[in-house]
Design an enzyme around this catalytic site. Structure first.
Site, mmCIF file in Angstrom:
data_model
loop_
_atom_site.group_PDB
_atom_site.id
_atom_site.type_symbol
_atom_site.label_atom_id
_atom_site.label_comp_id
_atom_site.label_asym_id
_atom_site.label_seq_id
_atom_site.Cartn_x
_atom_site.Cartn_y
_atom_site.Cartn_z
ATOM 1 N N ARG A 62 36.903 82.322 -44.335
ATOM 2 C CA ARG A 62 35.436 81.947 -44.428
ATOM 3 C C ARG A 62 34.685 83.250 -44.355
ATOM 4 N NH1 ARG A 62 31.773 81.365 -39.292
ATOM 5 N NH2 ARG A 62 30.145 80.123 -39.968
ATOM 6 N N HIS A 66 31.504 83.334 -47.303
ATOM 7 C CA HIS A 66 30.426 83.860 -46.873
ATOM 8 C C HIS A 66 29.852 85.190 -47.745
ATOM 9 C CE1 HIS A 66 29.400 81.118 -43.103
ATOM 10 N NE2 HIS A 66 30.279 80.687 -44.057
ATOM 11 N N VAL A 70 26.525 85.510 -51.040
ATOM 12 C CA VAL A 70 25.274 86.098 -50.934
ATOM 13 C C VAL A 70 25.312 87.375 -51.680
ATOM 14 C CG1 VAL A 70 23.776 87.528 -49.253
ATOM 15 C CG2 VAL A 70 25.251 85.503 -48.500
ATOM 16 N N HIS A 194 38.319 73.627 -45.305
ATOM 17 C CA HIS A 194 38.335 73.227 -43.959
ATOM 18 C C HIS A 194 39.397 72.607 -43.361
ATOM 19 C CE1 HIS A 194 33.488 73.557 -43.668
ATOM 20 N NE2 HIS A 194 34.272 74.454 -43.679
ATOM 21 N N ASP A 239 40.060 69.784 -39.103
ATOM 22 C CA ASP A 239 40.920 68.437 -39.174
ATOM 23 C C ASP A 239 42.116 68.276 -38.431
ATOM 24 O OD1 ASP A 239 43.073 70.376 -40.002
ATOM 25 O OD2 ASP A 239 43.433 69.265 -42.103
#
Length: 318
Positions: A62, A66, A70, A194, A239
């Site tokens: 993650r 992220h 950006v 995910h 999940d």
């Protein structure tokens, strides 16, 4: 003769370092000559971190996502707030949720020790750590193009605007990814990240209390640990197997068991339904597309050549 050999070696190293400084393209072999132990060192530290806490693998994946969304994959997400740095760590999508900074710090320290100096960028460390985390949790491997340099700025505003929040519908998700040069296949494949990790209650509360396209039993299970008020940071798995890279994330979407609104949006009668169905039945296809999309995402606006810098401390500008 020994003296001549030493001089030749010194010139070779200096030439390699100069080539690194001037390179304007990414390559998996970027550090092969100047620090061949760089990638094995990153792998060792990541495996150790994931062994201690399985959730850390998802957190490092993650972190890369992220960072790249950006202003490109430039390690801007690692910069702490200062008088001149508007840290992305306190942006809404990251505040009290983005993790893995200590692991990146440890990797940087170990890599610099093996390389003898600060040669490997923080941006490359984040990219490789994401790959090694996926592998450590049973996922596919791939060659990470390397040679990114580190930003000297950060943007909390851009993080707030460009990192996709968990309540987006499919058209907004498609547009969000399109802004980064990513298509619908990339959206579905990268959302498949995910398959790993957890989400906090506040990110899915509205879905489990107010939405209708959700399995009733799944709704009750999630409500048990996520009350209407309070418990904002309570965790639920994204999940059924949050520490294993598999295709159950997509099977859950077909059963209306997507945890986040933006997850279920991928299978809600729209143009991505077919791909979700294919991935749910074919782990090999999902893995292949995931790798391709990770490489594509990792190529978003990298700083190369003389752009940016190689930070000595990933948390602050040199």
């Amino acid at each position: 003769m020994a003296s001549n050999s030493f001089i030749f070696l010194h010139v070779l190293v200096m030439f390699s370092l100069a080539s690194i400084a001037l390179s304007d393209s990414l390559s998996p072999s970027f550090y092969n000559h100047v620090c061949p132990q760089a990638l094995p060192t990153i792998k060792r530290v990541v495996e150790d971190a994931v062994r201690k806490e399985r959730r850390m693998g998802a957190s490092l994946l993650r972190l890369h996502f992220h960072d790249c969304f950006v202003n490109g994959c430039d390690a801007s997400i690692l910069l702490d707030k200062t008088a001149t740095i508007d840290s992305e760590k306190t942006a809404i999508p990251n505040n009290n949720s983005i993790r893995g900074f200590d692991v990146i710090d440890k990797i940087k320290s170990e890599v610099d020790k093996y390389c003898g100096r600060s040669i490997v960028s923080c941006a490359d460390i984040v990219a490789v750590a994401a790959r090694d985390s996926v592998v450590a949790l049973g996922g596919p491997t791939w060659e990470v193009p390397l040679g990114r340099r580190d930003s000297t700025t950060a943007s909390r505003t851009t993080a707030n605007n460009d990192i996709p929040p968990p309540f987006l519908d499919l058209p907004a998700l498609i547009n969000n990814f399109k802004k980064q040069g990513l298509d619908e296949k990339d959206l579905v494949a990268l959302s498949g990240g995910h398959t790993l990790g957890f989400a906090q209650c506040f990110t899915f509360r509205n879905r489990i209390y107010n939405e209708t396209n959700i399995d009733p039993t799944f709704r009750r299970q999630r409500q048990a640990n996520c009350p209407r008020s309070g418990g904002d940071s309570n965790l639920a798995p994204l999940d059924p197997t949050p520490a294993l890279f598999d295709s159950k994330y997509f099977s859950d979407l077909r059963s209306k068991k997507g945890l986040l609104h933006s997850d279920q949006a991928l299978f809600s009668g729209g143009k991505t339904d077919d791909l979700v169905e294919k991935y749910s039945k074919n782990l090999g296809m999902f893995s292949k597309d995931f790798v391709e999309s990770m490489i594509k995402m990792g190529n978003i606006k990298p700083l190369t050549g003389k752009q940016g810098q190689i930070r000595v401390n990933c948390r602050k500008v040199n």
